[in-house]
Scaffold this active site. Structure first.
Site, PDB file in Angstrom:
ATOM      1  N   LYS A 406      -4.998 -10.291   8.971  1.00 36.27           N
ATOM      2  CA  LYS A 406      -6.030  -9.567   8.385  1.00 36.27           C
ATOM      3  C   LYS A 406      -6.624 -10.493   7.198  1.00 36.27           C
ATOM      4  O   LYS A 406      -7.658  -9.951   6.565  1.00 36.27           O
ATOM      5  CB  LYS A 406      -5.489  -8.254   7.895  1.00 36.27           C
ATOM      6  CG  LYS A 406      -5.229  -7.179   8.881  1.00 36.27           C
ATOM      7  CD  LYS A 406      -4.471  -6.206   8.545  1.00 36.27           C
ATOM      8  CE  LYS A 406      -4.323  -4.889   9.622  1.00 36.27           C
ATOM      9  NZ  LYS A 406      -3.410  -5.620  10.617  1.00 36.27           N
ATOM     10  N   GLY A 452       7.306  -1.902  15.423  1.00 33.88           N
ATOM     11  CA  GLY A 452       8.405  -1.258  14.878  1.00 33.88           C
ATOM     12  C   GLY A 452       8.510  -1.334  13.350  1.00 33.88           C
ATOM     13  O   GLY A 452       9.357  -0.986  12.702  1.00 33.88           O
ATOM     14  N   ARG A 542     -10.880   3.782  10.235  1.00 29.71           N
ATOM     15  CA  ARG A 542     -10.387   3.870   8.925  1.00 29.71           C
ATOM     16  C   ARG A 542     -11.114   3.096   7.956  1.00 29.71           C
ATOM     17  O   ARG A 542     -11.568   1.934   8.314  1.00 29.71           O
ATOM     18  CB  ARG A 542      -8.879   3.804   8.775  1.00 29.71           C
ATOM     19  CG  ARG A 542      -7.841   4.619   9.696  1.00 29.71           C
ATOM     20  CD  ARG A 542      -6.379   4.190   9.618  1.00 29.71           C
ATOM     21  NE  ARG A 542      -6.264   3.145  10.068  1.00 29.71           N
ATOM     22  CZ  ARG A 542      -5.044   2.557   9.845  1.00 29.71           C
ATOM     23  NH1 ARG A 542      -3.996   3.370   9.483  1.00 29.71           N
ATOM     24  NH2 ARG A 542      -4.720   1.386  10.409  1.00 29.71           N
TER      25      ARG A 542
END
Length: 637
Positions: A406, A452, A542
């Site tokens: 990111k 996870g 989002r």
């Protein structure tokens, strides 16, 4: 003993009917047709039953071992009686027993004892099968190797019965018309779904330990497409405590993690061991999903001391207890500290003098950081600066920054804050690499989503399924790259070990996964039908979220390493003094908690930062801040 009595009576009847009589047998009193000599036979048999403990096993759980015990007890009885018989013949000139009678008794008693156990076992199995018939799932086992046979045996003795075994599937096709445990072996010459349907199976258990990842994915996809359940069985040889493990209970639904994993990573363990063995290692964010796994893997290399730092008390306590239990000899410390607290960091470095630092402490949730940009700066930028500066001061040999994809062409505050952290440690390396007073080498590792990890999409989907749905997806076209936590941390260790300073290592993340396809597969693996049993709801992107992530920006190229899964990104270089000044100003802005001002400064430091689906998009339309000047054309590798 009752069976032995019956066997002896039948033996006597057989002997008498073929006109063979024992010496003086006709004058000896009998009880229920048994003479004192017969009593000697029974007593001898009883003694050997006690010696071989044939009575100790539960009849309904009889195995081949029980049959061997009965055989040995009966054989020992026969041999003993033959010895007694011929001794009596030698002394008294007459036999005590007829040898044919002893042999016939041996055969008959052993046969009846074995038959009784088999019958009782079959009656119990038939009863349990009938009693739990409605709750049983018809299954076939994929594989015919030793692991598959061990699993099938475990299923046969499991109570209550959950699975009704219908047969085995052999992918190699060399065992046609053969059986295992009375069940047929089916050659995989047709589609798996056709075989399962033809035999009335509802599910398949993958027990073949030689199955490849590609085969596993193909099988699961085909079964899910035709509404068959898929289970995975453990590899028995890999289980540490085989004696106390219920194999049948280890059979579980195939997890999405099993399908997204790639072939095992081949690590250069010698290089990693050289980096970690007998060294002082510090892990920041050591209670988080990535930091804790780095700590676990580091512990395997016998460091001189392992120090994990985190500000979250309860998770830190949990990883402390885990490491102490699994590595009792390890010199280990868990320290509650915040990377924003430079004085505490100074204390830690002065006390422990770590030689290698893995900096995994970070805020990572995109929507939260979009609403709290100051906190992203305090932890991701100032925290990194504090740890990196302190490492330089105390002459730490290696500093490894755990970053994210990111940070590439960031579209949100979190990604931009991590990119600023990357830039700072790179410029720090460049500024002091020729200074003999400083020895720290700074390495950055960059990878995508981790399966996870706290807050990742897979645990979210599983929780939503447990709650009855719906599964929420931000956009039908959104895609992501995934890695497992151990896989990512293994690559962090190796990249950190091979780094000489200034590199940004990026990892091979495999194929991108469409999130909506991932959601459908997770629903099917849970035994439900998408959009029928469990709905999928599109909720919109989002704040700060983009449809796809990148590992490189448009101005970067890559260089290969000896590990095909690790590459080096060649990125633009920045001037340390300017970056240091701008980072300082950014931290001051964050202290005023003015969101817009903070984001504006971030965009000045990282010009490629373009907000998406965010209130900060307006800033991109205005004139760009030119506070930060990049050095043109200079590259670092």
């Amino acid at each position: 003993m009752f069976i032995c009595c019956v066997s002896l009576l039948l033996t006597s009847a057989i002997v008498n009917n073929i006109s063979i009589t024992e010496l003086n047998e006709q004058v000896t009193s009998t009880f229920l047709g048994l003479s004192p000599r017969d009593a000697l036979i029974l007593i001898t048999n009883l003694l050997f039953f006690i010696f071989f403990r044939t009575y100790a096993g539960l009849i309904r759980h009889s195995t081949f071992i029980d049959a061997i015990k009965f055989f040995l007890a009966s054989l020992a009885t026969l041999i003993t009686l033959l010895v007694v018989n011929y001794s009596h013949l030698f002394i008294n000139r007459e036999p005590l027993f007829l040898t044919p009678k002893l042999i016939i008794y041996f055969v008959m008693s052993f046969s009846f004892l074995l038959l009784f156990r088999v019958l009782v076992k079959q009656v119990f199995e038939a009863y349990f099968d009938y009693a739990t018939k409605e709750d049983q799932l018809n299954v076939m086992i994929y594989g015919i190797d030793s692991n598959a046979i061990a699993i099938s045996n475990a299923l046969k003795v499991e109570r209550p019965v959950r699975y009704k075994l219908l047969g085995f599937i052999d992918k190699k096709g060399k065992n046609q018309s053969k059986e295992i445990l009375g069940l047929p072996i089916i050659h995989l010459k047709r589609k798996l779904s056709v075989i399962l349907r033809a035999h009335g199976a509802n599910a398949i258990i993958l027990a073949d330990k030689s199955i490849t990842q590609e085969e596993r994915i193909k099988i699961v996809d085909e079964c899910l497409e035709h509404n068959f359940k898929v289970f995975r069985a453990p590899i028995v040889s890999d289980m540490e405590d085989k004696e106390n493990v219920n194999l049948a209970q280890q059979i579980q639904n195939v997890q999405i993690e099993d399908l997204l994993e790639r072939e095992p990573i081949v690590l250069n363990n010698k290089l990693i061991a050289k980096e970690l063995y007998n060294r002082r290692i510090l892990v920041t964010g050591g209670a988080g999903s990535i930091g804790s796994e780095i700590a676990r893997q580091v512990a395997n290399y016998n460091p001189e001391k392992l120090i994990i730092v985190d500000q979250a008390e309860t998770p830190l306590y949990q990883i402390q207890m885990e490491i102490k239990a699994n590595f009792p000899e390890l010199n280990f410390e868990a320290v509650i500290a915040d990377v924003r607290d430079k004085e505490k960091l100074e204390n830690i470095f002065e006390l422990y003098k770590p030689q290698v630092v893995y900096h995994a402490a970070a805020y990572k949730h995109v929507p939260l950081m979009e609403d709290n940009p100051s906190q992203a700066i305090f932890v991701n930028v100032m925290g990194t600066k504090n740890v990196a500066d302190t490492a330089l001061k105390y002459q730490t040999e290696k500093f490894v920054l755990v970053s994210t994809d990111k940070a590439v062409n960031p579209s949100n505050v979190m990604g931009a804050s991590k990119r600023i952290a990357e830039i700072y440690v790179q410029t720090l390396q460049e500024a002091f690499k020729n200074d003999n007073n400083y020895v720290t080498n700074y390495v950055t590792t960059r990878f995508g989503n981790v399966l996870g990890s706290n807050g990742s999409v897979v645990p979210l989907f599983k929780r939503q399924i447990a709650e009855g749905g719906p599964l929420t997806i931000t956009h039908p076209d959104i895609i992501r790259y995934f890695m497992t936590i151990p896989e990512a941390c293994q690559l962090v260790l190796e990249a950190g070990a091979m780094g000489h300073g200034g590199e940004i290592y990026i990892f091979d993340m495999g194929e991108a996964v469409k999130i909506i396809d991932l959601a459908k597969k997770i629903i099917k693996l849970a035994g439900f039908v998408p959009n029928k049993d469990i709905d999928i709801k599109i909720i919109g992107l989002r704040p700060g979220e983009k449809l796809y992530e990148e590992l490189l920006n448009d101005k970067s190229t890559t260089l290969p390493t000896y590990n095909e899964k690790i590459m080096i990104a060649r990125a633009e270089m920045y001037d340390y003094d300017e970056i240091n000044n701008n980072v300082g100003e950014l931290i001051k802005s964050a202290s005023l908690f003015d969101k817009v001002a903070v984001v504006k400064r971030m965009k000045a430091i990282v010009p490629e930062y373009k907000s998406m689906n965010s209130s900060y998009e307006e800033l991109d339309k205005k004139e760009k801040d030119t506070t930060v000047k990049k050095l043109p054309g200079k590259k670092v590798s």
